[in-house]
Write a protein that holds these residues in place. Structure first.
Motif, PDB file in Angstrom:
ATOM      1  N   ALA B  11     -25.537 -11.331  -3.060  1.00 30.48           N
ATOM      2  CA  ALA B  11     -24.468 -11.811  -4.118  1.00 30.48           C
ATOM      3  C   ALA B  11     -25.530 -12.313  -5.007  1.00 30.48           C
ATOM      4  O   ALA B  11     -24.015 -12.751  -6.306  1.00 30.48           O
ATOM      5  N   ASN B 416     -14.537 -19.332   1.101  1.00 33.65           N
ATOM      6  CA  ASN B 416     -13.809 -17.994  -0.045  1.00 33.65           C
ATOM      7  C   ASN B 416     -14.240 -18.200  -0.767  1.00 33.65           C
ATOM      8  O   ASN B 416     -13.547 -16.860  -2.003  1.00 33.65           O
ATOM      9  N   ASP B 417     -15.338 -18.139  -1.435  1.00 34.19           N
ATOM     10  CA  ASP B 417     -16.126 -17.983  -2.951  1.00 34.19           C
ATOM     11  C   ASP B 417     -17.181 -16.317  -2.650  1.00 34.19           C
ATOM     12  O   ASP B 417     -17.947 -16.519  -1.840  1.00 34.19           O
ATOM     13  N   ARG B 418     -16.099 -15.905  -3.286  1.00 32.60           N
ATOM     14  CA  ARG B 418     -17.034 -14.027  -3.250  1.00 32.60           C
ATOM     15  C   ARG B 418     -18.049 -14.427  -3.748  1.00 32.60           C
ATOM     16  O   ARG B 418     -19.295 -13.615  -3.412  1.00 32.60           O
ATOM     17  N   GLU B 419     -18.842 -14.896  -4.554  1.00 34.24           N
ATOM     18  CA  GLU B 419     -20.131 -15.060  -5.251  1.00 34.24           C
ATOM     19  C   GLU B 419     -21.113 -15.186  -4.600  1.00 34.24           C
ATOM     20  O   GLU B 419     -22.110 -14.987  -3.571  1.00 34.24           O
ATOM     21  N   GLY B 422     -19.771 -12.535  -0.899  1.00 33.84           N
ATOM     22  CA  GLY B 422     -19.578 -11.206  -1.269  1.00 33.84           C
ATOM     23  C   GLY B 422     -18.339 -10.611   0.224  1.00 33.84           C
ATOM     24  O   GLY B 422     -17.418 -11.218  -0.158  1.00 33.84           O
ATOM     25  N   ASP B 423     -18.600  -9.328   0.849  1.00 32.51           N
ATOM     26  CA  ASP B 423     -17.104  -8.958   1.923  1.00 32.51           C
ATOM     27  C   ASP B 423     -16.742 -10.073   3.261  1.00 32.51           C
ATOM     28  O   ASP B 423     -16.517  -9.283   4.211  1.00 32.51           O
ATOM     29  N   VAL B 425     -16.265 -12.704   2.725  1.00 31.64           N
ATOM     30  CA  VAL B 425     -14.928 -13.663   2.898  1.00 31.64           C
ATOM     31  C   VAL B 425     -14.242 -14.239   3.703  1.00 31.64           C
ATOM     32  O   VAL B 425     -14.139 -12.984   4.816  1.00 31.64           O
ATOM     33  N   ASP B 427     -10.465 -14.011   6.024  1.00 27.72           N
ATOM     34  CA  ASP B 427      -9.561 -12.393   5.260  1.00 27.72           C
ATOM     35  C   ASP B 427      -7.889 -13.748   5.491  1.00 27.72           C
ATOM     36  O   ASP B 427      -8.604 -15.264   5.541  1.00 27.72           O
TER      37      ASP B 427
END
Lengths: 90, 455
Positions: B11, B416-419, B422-423, B425, B427
């Motif tokens: 990512a 929670n930072d998707r950068e 990635g997947d 993060v 839930d």
């Protein structure tokens, strides 16, 4: 289960039997390309020299962080009062 | 031959990789560890057990490390002062809260391969990073000092002089770090951590009424009597004995140093779960071991330090008292090792200097200097006459619980930072649980502050 997860032990077993598989740390030192393959690209120390960029904070995030900062400082003062009281035997 | 599993999508833009020629001593050591993991994954027999043996470490160490001297004394004080009742579930429930936090920490480390301090500085800048480090330094230093108090207290049961006890503890901390290999350091620390289980036979020797124990765990009763402030201090102390900032910094750095990867997250979760379970049982055992003092009407106020072992001897015998004292020494020693490592990791990450236990001392001097210096300073503080150690001991766990909410918010924002993730993060369930932990900690803190101000 994803197919790649399902196949992982078989892939590893196949590699273990192959002549390419390193046997110990010394071999990894002699053949760094094998060591590099064992690690993820961003796991290598040299790759970690580059830093992640700043994440711009939203205003509510900034407000929350400030509120918690004030909370911690206030609590530290209260804890200091508790220590002083304990020292004076209150 | 492409034997590696499919690589995840990287990512981060910094994840460009490095050429084999750039590999360091640290990388080779980590690759050797990954070689063992690959062999375990290829094994036809006992694969889960082999993998568990390889991956057990950061999760168990962080939880048993947090069952440190002030924590065990806090649990013992709880048992001695309030007996079997409301406080037993109050000891157990925070471990579930701690699992929520440490699972996120493990995931963050396995995915980003970066320590917590490094990520806070990178993502939120120096301003917020400095605050986070200041809280960590203050909390770690005071807690570290209390570990040496615990070692001194446990050793006093055997007639060892304070200077000798603290000196020997420092030698153990230094010796553990001189291995020059994360794996060896981790196995030594795990061997030491196993002694935390000594509190279980001590609890059995105290012969607690098990029907009352199970009743208290289910009904949270009888409720404690006495001043609200005293009860709140003990609640905060038990919370701070389980969820503290150094745990987040330590586990993430240890996961990175161990070389865990995203595909190891499931087994990393098992490691964390095992650590939580063991620590909860041992914490409960420490409280139950001290309940004879409550049942025989002894005042717990006199036993806030190491005198628990002596005080318990009439009820649990010489063997029980000796095991309690040894357990206290272990609790202090293990935490001194892990907490000083957490400080050193954080400094190394922030200063961008070598920060791995895979480096020999001569090649990572600043890292080891912080590790040894923080332990030596804390040990020195304990030996200075007239330092108010009892007053510090009373608040060190409380301070840890009070400093936790901002650490948790940083953790939540990072995970929670998707950068970064990635997947992987968080839930919704994990976010809900983590936010609930923050709210509980803040409310307990506010209640404690209110009770302090009106008393």
């Amino acid at each position: 289960m994803k197919p790649e997860e399902k196949n992982e032990p078989e892939k590893n077993a196949e590699w273990e039997r192959s002549s390419e598989a390193p046997t110990d740390r010394e071999e990894l030192e002699r053949r760094p390309e094998l060591a590099a393959e064992l690690l993820e690209p961003d796991q290598i120390v040299a790759a970690k020299r580059a830093r992640f960029g700043r994440k711009p904070l939203k205003s509510w995030e900034r407000g929350l962080l400030w509120a918690l900062r004030i909370y911690v400082i206030a609590m530290q003062v209260i804890v200091a009062i508790a220590v002083i009281r304990a020292l004076h035997g209150d | 031959m492409n034997w590696k599993p499919v690589q995840r999508e990287l990512a981060s833009p910094v994840a460009a990789g490095a050429s084999p020629a750039e590999l360091t001593h640290e990388d080779i050591d980590r690759a050797a560890d990954r070689l063992r993991v690959n062999r375990a994954r290829a094994a036809k027999r006992l694969r889960p057990l082999w993998l568990l043996w390889l991956f057990v470490g950061p999760g168990v160490l962080v939880f048993l490390g947090e069952n440190d001297a002030p924590s065990m004394l806090s649990y013992a004080t709880t048992g001695a002062r309030y007996g079997i009742g409301f406080f037993l579930p109050i000891i157990v429930v925070p471990f579930a809260m701690a699992f929520v936090i440490q699972e996120m920490t493990m995931r963050l480390g396995a995915v980003t391969h970066r320590g917590h301090a490094e990520l806070i500085f990178d993502r939120f800048g120096k301003f917020w990073g400095t605050f986070a480090m200041a809280d960590l330094v203050l909390g770690n230093f005071l807690t570290l000092a209390m570990e040496f108090v615990g070692v001194r207290a446990g050793a006093s049961y055997f007639g060892v002089r304070p200077g000798v006890a603290v000196g020997l503890a420092l030698v153990v901390v230094f010796a553990a770090m001189l291995t020059g290999r994360y794996w060896t350091w981790e196995r030594l620390a795990l061997a030491l951590a196993a002694l935390n289980l000594l509190f279980i036979p001590v609890a059995l020797m105290a012969h607690p009424p098990w029907h009352a124990v199970s009743g208290a765990l289910v009904t949270w009763s009888p409720l404690p009597h006495g001043r609200a402030l005293d009860v709140l201090v003990l609640i905060m102390s038990d919370l701070g004995a389980t969820v503290t900032p150094w745990m987040v910094f330590f586990q993430q750095s240890a996961v990175v140093d161990k070389g865990e990867q995203p595909r190891d997250i499931t087994i990393g979760r098992v490691d964390t779960l095992v650590g939580m379970g063991l620590a909860a049982v041992c914490g409960l055992a420490a409280a139950l071991a001290a309940t004879p003092l409550f049942l025989h009407g002894m005042s717990a106020a006199a036993f806030q330090r190491g005198e628990f072992a002596q005080a318990l001897r009439p009820w649990i015998g010489n063997v029980g008292a000796t095991l309690f004292a040894v357990g206290l020494i272990e609790a202090g020693l293990l935490a001194a090792i892990t907490i000083s490592a957490s400080s050193a990791y954080a400094f190394g990450e922030v200063l961008n200097v070598g920060h791995s236990l895979n480096w020999p001392v001569r090649k990572a001097v600043p890292f080891y200097l912080v590790l040894m210096g923080s332990a030596a300073l804390a040990a020195g503080l304990v030996l200075i006459p007239h330092v108010p150690l009892v007053a510090i001991a009373l608040v060190v766990n409380v301070l840890a619980a009070l400093e936790m909410p901002p650490v948790l918010v940083f953790l939540l924002m990072l995970v929670n930072d998707r950068e970064l993730m990635g997947d992987q993060v968080n839930d919704r369930g994990a976010n809900f649980a983590a936010i609930a932990v923050v709210v509980i900690l803040v409310l307990c803190g506010l209640a404690y502050a209110g009770a302090m101000l009106v008393s």
